[in-house]
Motif scaffolding. Structure first.
Motif, PDB file in Angstrom:
ATOM      1  N   ALA A   1       6.908  19.825 -11.975  1.00  0.00           N
ATOM      2  CA  ALA A   1       6.576  19.086 -10.758  1.00  0.00           C
ATOM      3  C   ALA A   1       5.817  17.800 -11.089  1.00  0.00           C
ATOM      4  N   THR A   2       4.919  17.874 -12.046  1.00  0.00           N
ATOM      5  CA  THR A   2       4.174  16.689 -12.462  1.00  0.00           C
ATOM      6  C   THR A   2       5.112  15.632 -13.025  1.00  0.00           C
ATOM      7  N   PHE A   3       6.103  16.063 -13.809  1.00  0.00           N
ATOM      8  CA  PHE A   3       7.080  15.116 -14.354  1.00  0.00           C
ATOM      9  C   PHE A   3       7.848  14.419 -13.232  1.00  0.00           C
ATOM     10  N   VAL A   4       8.321  15.186 -12.259  1.00  0.00           N
ATOM     11  CA  VAL A   4       9.095  14.603 -11.156  1.00  0.00           C
ATOM     12  C   VAL A   4       8.230  13.619 -10.367  1.00  0.00           C
ATOM     13  N   PHE A   5       6.990  14.009 -10.058  1.00  0.00           N
ATOM     14  CA  PHE A   5       6.116  13.130  -9.292  1.00  0.00           C
ATOM     15  C   PHE A   5       5.734  11.881 -10.086  1.00  0.00           C
ATOM     16  N   TYR A   6       5.429  12.039 -11.376  1.00  0.00           N
ATOM     17  CA  TYR A   6       5.090  10.871 -12.187  1.00  0.00           C
ATOM     18  C   TYR A   6       6.286   9.957 -12.387  1.00  0.00           C
ATOM     19  N   PHE A   7       7.490  10.526 -12.481  1.00  0.00           N
ATOM     20  CA  PHE A   7       8.673   9.676 -12.616  1.00  0.00           C
ATOM     21  C   PHE A   7       8.893   8.876 -11.339  1.00  0.00           C
ATOM     22  N   GLY A   8       8.715   9.518 -10.189  1.00  0.00           N
ATOM     23  CA  GLY A   8       8.803   8.789  -8.925  1.00  0.00           C
ATOM     24  C   GLY A   8       7.732   7.724  -8.813  1.00  0.00           C
TER      25      GLY A   8
ATOM     26  N   PRO B   1       0.802  -1.229   0.000  1.00  0.00           N
ATOM     27  CA  PRO B   1       0.000   0.000   0.000  1.00  0.00           C
ATOM     28  C   PRO B   1       0.832   1.276   0.000  1.00  0.00           C
ATOM     29  N   LEU B   2       1.992   1.268   0.622  1.00  0.00           N
ATOM     30  CA  LEU B   2       2.802   2.478   0.677  1.00  0.00           C
ATOM     31  C   LEU B   2       3.285   2.867  -0.714  1.00  0.00           C
ATOM     32  N   LEU B   3       3.748   1.896  -1.487  1.00  0.00           N
ATOM     33  CA  LEU B   3       4.252   2.196  -2.826  1.00  0.00           C
ATOM     34  C   LEU B   3       3.125   2.611  -3.761  1.00  0.00           C
ATOM     35  N   GLN B   4       2.098   1.805  -3.841  1.00  0.00           N
ATOM     36  CA  GLN B   4       1.036   2.100  -4.784  1.00  0.00           C
ATOM     37  C   GLN B   4       0.112   3.205  -4.287  1.00  0.00           C
ATOM     38  N   GLY B   5       0.129   3.499  -3.016  1.00  0.00           N
ATOM     39  CA  GLY B   5      -0.610   4.650  -2.515  1.00  0.00           C
ATOM     40  C   GLY B   5      -0.040   5.949  -3.052  1.00  0.00           C
ATOM     41  N   TRP B   6       1.280   6.032  -3.160  1.00  0.00           N
ATOM     42  CA  TRP B   6       1.917   7.216  -3.736  1.00  0.00           C
ATOM     43  C   TRP B   6       1.550   7.348  -5.216  1.00  0.00           C
ATOM     44  N   VAL B   7       1.513   6.243  -5.928  1.00  0.00           N
ATOM     45  CA  VAL B   7       1.131   6.271  -7.345  1.00  0.00           C
ATOM     46  C   VAL B   7      -0.286   6.814  -7.493  1.00  0.00           C
ATOM     47  N   MET B   8      -1.198   6.345  -6.646  1.00  0.00           N
ATOM     48  CA  MET B   8      -2.578   6.834  -6.706  1.00  0.00           C
ATOM     49  C   MET B   8      -2.651   8.304  -6.329  1.00  0.00           C
ATOM     50  N   PHE B   9      -1.890   8.720  -5.318  1.00  0.00           N
ATOM     51  CA  PHE B   9      -1.895  10.118  -4.917  1.00  0.00           C
ATOM     52  C   PHE B   9      -1.430  11.014  -6.065  1.00  0.00           C
ATOM     53  N   VAL B  10      -0.364  10.633  -6.735  1.00  0.00           N
ATOM     54  CA  VAL B  10       0.167  11.435  -7.847  1.00  0.00           C
ATOM     55  C   VAL B  10      -0.832  11.479  -8.989  1.00  0.00           C
TER      56      VAL B  10
END
Length: 117
Positions: free
Chosen positions: A70-77, A24-33
């Motif tokens: 910022a969107t690029f950095v967050f989506y890359f992460g 959940p921690l990893l994919q939670g960040w993906v959903m948040f972004v």
């Protein structure tokens, strides 16, 4: 540009939401972004569509550049985290049990690959 962000953000949102979430921690960040970028692109679209850009004294070129940067950095992460989750496909879910259940089923593995891309 904003419509493409909404389209791809929605696709990522749907693909990640349709899988079982083993980490959940990893994919939670993906959903948040995905959800945050989708929502902010809707806000920017409405600002320009309804003409509020002419009323607000902001350098819109710089704001647009910062938003996309910022969107690029967050989506890359988010891509790195989703790819890391996908790479754990072959590891067993429970190390102590006799049944070797994978972290991601084959169908979820394929969806995670699509979400990573």
């Amino acid at each position: 540009v904003f419509l493409s962000l909404q389209l791809f953000g929605t696709i990522v949102w749907i693909l990640v939401a349709s899988t079982h979430v083993p980490l959940p921690l990893l994919q939670g960040w993906v959903m948040f972004v995905a959800v945050t970028a989708w929502f902010l692109s809707i806000v920017f679209l409405c600002v320009f569509l309804f003409g509020y850009a002419n009323r607000i004294a902001v350098n819109w070129n710089q704001t647009d550049f910062l938003f996309h940067g910022a969107t690029f950095v967050f989506y890359f992460g988010a891509f790195l985290l989703q790819a890391a989750t996908t790479s754990l496909h072959h590891f067993p879910r429970r190390f102590n049990s006799t049944a070797q259940e994978k972290i991601l089923a084959d169908h979820e593995y394929n969806i995670s690959i699509a979400a990573s891309v």
